[in-house]
Scaffold this active site. Sequence first.
Site, PDB file in Angstrom:
ATOM      1  N   PRO A 119      39.629   1.450 -54.438  1.00 61.29           N
ATOM      2  CA  PRO A 119      39.903  -0.074 -54.711  1.00 61.29           C
ATOM      3  C   PRO A 119      39.633  -0.460 -56.193  1.00 61.29           C
ATOM      4  CG  PRO A 119      38.130   0.346 -53.132  1.00 61.29           C
ATOM      5  CD  PRO A 119      38.545   1.617 -53.212  1.00 61.29           C
ATOM      6  N   ASN A 120      40.462  -1.270 -56.556  1.00 57.56           N
ATOM      7  CA  ASN A 120      40.372  -1.880 -57.595  1.00 57.56           C
ATOM      8  C   ASN A 120      40.388  -1.101 -59.045  1.00 57.56           C
ATOM      9  OD1 ASN A 120      40.163  -4.589 -56.564  1.00 57.56           O
ATOM     10  ND2 ASN A 120      38.017  -3.695 -56.185  1.00 57.56           N
ATOM     11  N   ARG A 176      40.680  -4.913 -65.792  1.00 62.14           N
ATOM     12  CA  ARG A 176      39.533  -5.320 -65.093  1.00 62.14           C
ATOM     13  C   ARG A 176      38.215  -5.137 -65.749  1.00 62.14           C
ATOM     14  NH1 ARG A 176      36.822  -1.286 -60.484  1.00 62.14           N
ATOM     15  NH2 ARG A 176      35.598  -2.821 -59.672  1.00 62.14           N
ATOM     16  N   TYR A 202      34.428  -1.260 -67.830  1.00 64.59           N
ATOM     17  CA  TYR A 202      35.580  -0.113 -67.373  1.00 64.59           C
ATOM     18  C   TYR A 202      36.525   0.311 -68.572  1.00 64.59           C
ATOM     19  CZ  TYR A 202      33.639  -1.471 -62.737  1.00 64.59           C
ATOM     20  OH  TYR A 202      32.829  -1.553 -61.881  1.00 64.59           O
ATOM     21  N   ASN A 209      36.522   8.745 -57.247  1.00 65.88           N
ATOM     22  CA  ASN A 209      35.992   7.672 -57.570  1.00 65.88           C
ATOM     23  C   ASN A 209      36.469   6.624 -56.399  1.00 65.88           C
ATOM     24  OD1 ASN A 209      34.773   5.129 -58.526  1.00 65.88           O
ATOM     25  ND2 ASN A 209      35.695   5.440 -60.575  1.00 65.88           N
ATOM     26  N   ALA A 218      34.027   0.537 -54.656  1.00 64.90           N
ATOM     27  CA  ALA A 218      33.318  -0.170 -53.939  1.00 64.90           C
ATOM     28  C   ALA A 218      32.760   0.692 -52.603  1.00 64.90           C
ATOM     29  CB  ALA A 218      33.607  -1.680 -53.726  1.00 64.90           C
ATOM     30  N   HIS A 253      29.693   2.478 -51.606  1.00 63.99           N
ATOM     31  CA  HIS A 253      28.334   1.923 -51.176  1.00 63.99           C
ATOM     32  C   HIS A 253      28.742   1.422 -49.728  1.00 63.99           C
ATOM     33  CE1 HIS A 253      28.019   2.142 -55.534  1.00 63.99           C
ATOM     34  NE2 HIS A 253      29.089   1.137 -55.500  1.00 63.99           N
ATOM     35  N   ASP A 297      32.547  10.806 -43.825  1.00 62.49           N
ATOM     36  CA  ASP A 297      32.804  11.755 -42.731  1.00 62.49           C
ATOM     37  C   ASP A 297      34.038  12.311 -43.020  1.00 62.49           C
ATOM     38  OD1 ASP A 297      30.817  10.769 -41.095  1.00 62.49           O
ATOM     39  OD2 ASP A 297      31.833   9.640 -39.666  1.00 62.49           O
ATOM     40  N   GLU A 335      31.780  13.460 -56.777  1.00 58.53           N
ATOM     41  CA  GLU A 335      31.910  12.143 -56.878  1.00 58.53           C
ATOM     42  C   GLU A 335      31.841  11.614 -58.070  1.00 58.53           C
ATOM     43  OE1 GLU A 335      28.611  10.182 -54.524  1.00 58.53           O
ATOM     44  OE2 GLU A 335      28.928   8.363 -55.676  1.00 58.53           O
ATOM     45  N   HIS A 338      31.917   8.319 -61.141  1.00 57.97           N
ATOM     46  CA  HIS A 338      31.978   6.828 -61.318  1.00 57.97           C
ATOM     47  C   HIS A 338      32.103   6.507 -62.854  1.00 57.97           C
ATOM     48  CE1 HIS A 338      31.043   5.877 -57.344  1.00 57.97           C
ATOM     49  NE2 HIS A 338      30.015   6.649 -57.658  1.00 57.97           N
ATOM     50  N   ILE A 339      32.775   5.499 -63.217  1.00 57.14           N
ATOM     51  CA  ILE A 339      32.925   5.139 -64.778  1.00 57.14           C
ATOM     52  C   ILE A 339      31.593   4.738 -65.326  1.00 57.14           C
ATOM     53  CG2 ILE A 339      34.303   3.710 -66.376  1.00 57.14           C
ATOM     54  CD1 ILE A 339      36.459   3.757 -64.136  1.00 57.14           C
ATOM     55  N   SER A 340      31.103   3.793 -64.604  1.00 57.56           N
ATOM     56  CA  SER A 340      29.733   3.184 -65.181  1.00 57.56           C
ATOM     57  C   SER A 340      28.722   3.799 -64.512  1.00 57.56           C
ATOM     58  CB  SER A 340      29.877   1.791 -64.676  1.00 57.56           C
ATOM     59  OG  SER A 340      29.863   1.650 -63.185  1.00 57.56           O
ATOM     60  N   ARG A 400      23.111  -0.851 -62.745  1.00 58.41           N
ATOM     61  CA  ARG A 400      23.763  -2.268 -62.482  1.00 58.41           C
ATOM     62  C   ARG A 400      22.964  -2.903 -61.058  1.00 58.41           C
ATOM     63  NH1 ARG A 400      30.125  -1.148 -62.220  1.00 58.41           N
ATOM     64  NH2 ARG A 400      30.002  -3.351 -62.175  1.00 58.41           N
ATOM     65  N   ARG A 446      24.708  -1.271 -55.897  1.00 64.44           N
ATOM     66  CA  ARG A 446      25.479  -0.255 -56.329  1.00 64.44           C
ATOM     67  C   ARG A 446      24.663   0.979 -56.443  1.00 64.44           C
ATOM     68  NH1 ARG A 446      30.386  -2.609 -57.992  1.00 64.44           N
ATOM     69  NH2 ARG A 446      29.864  -4.710 -58.971  1.00 64.44           N
TER      70      ARG A 446
HETATM   71  C1  DQA Z   1      32.581   2.239 -59.899  1.00 61.74           C
HETATM   72  C2  DQA Z   1      31.326   1.400 -59.498  1.00 61.74           C
HETATM   73  C3  DQA Z   1      31.306   0.786 -58.111  1.00 61.74           C
HETATM   74  O1  DQA Z   1      30.168   0.116 -57.824  1.00 61.74           O
HETATM   75  C4  DQA Z   1      32.430  -0.296 -58.263  1.00 61.74           C
HETATM   76  O2  DQA Z   1      32.558  -0.846 -57.112  1.00 61.74           O
HETATM   77  C5  DQA Z   1      33.772   0.357 -58.632  1.00 61.74           C
HETATM   78  C6  DQA Z   1      33.657   1.182 -59.904  1.00 61.74           C
HETATM   79  C7  DQA Z   1      32.672   2.992 -61.308  1.00 61.74           C
HETATM   80  O3  DQA Z   1      33.511   3.724 -61.459  1.00 61.74           O
HETATM   81  O4  DQA Z   1      31.844   2.679 -62.166  1.00 61.74           O
HETATM   82  O5  DQA Z   1      34.713  -0.310 -58.426  1.00 61.74           O
HETATM   83  O6  DQA Z   1      32.946   3.403 -58.812  1.00 61.74           O
END
Ligand code: DQA
Length: 139
Positions: free
Chosen positions: A9-10, A17, A22, A71, A74, A77, A84, A95, A97-99, A104, A108
Amino acid sequence: MKILILNGPNLNLLGKREPEIYGTQTFEQYFETLKEKFLNVELTYFQSNSEGSLVDKIHEVGFSYDGIVMNAGAYTHTSVAIADAISGVTTPVVEVHISNVHKREAFRHKSFLSPVCKGVILGFGLKSYELGVESFISE
Ligand code: DQA
């Protein structure tokens, strides 16, 4: 070698964003760079804002692909369902993550996915995806 890049998502809003976290590039732009970097890898990309669609995609490719670089945004978390799904398939998942989520908010810091993933890469900006793909080919 077939690898799926799976975004949650997002992440469709990358480029617009919270650019201070990001960056300013869209994922579609970055995906072109990624494909040029890994000419010998069959890379595909899927993004969804819906948890069920992400679970369906893991089921769809999870017995035939060589790797998934995910990725989950959210859902990382919160999602027992995605954890599963990862446990239920044979394709290994990395897995990403960008950040650096550990720099943070505390919510997270918990990942439901890390315990069922092959490895975790975070905090390198979009380069996290490149490192994720690399992890499958340099074995
Ligand atoms: C994220 C970190 C997550 O906490 C956040 O909800 C995201 C992006 C990252 O790529 O840093 O949507 O997965």
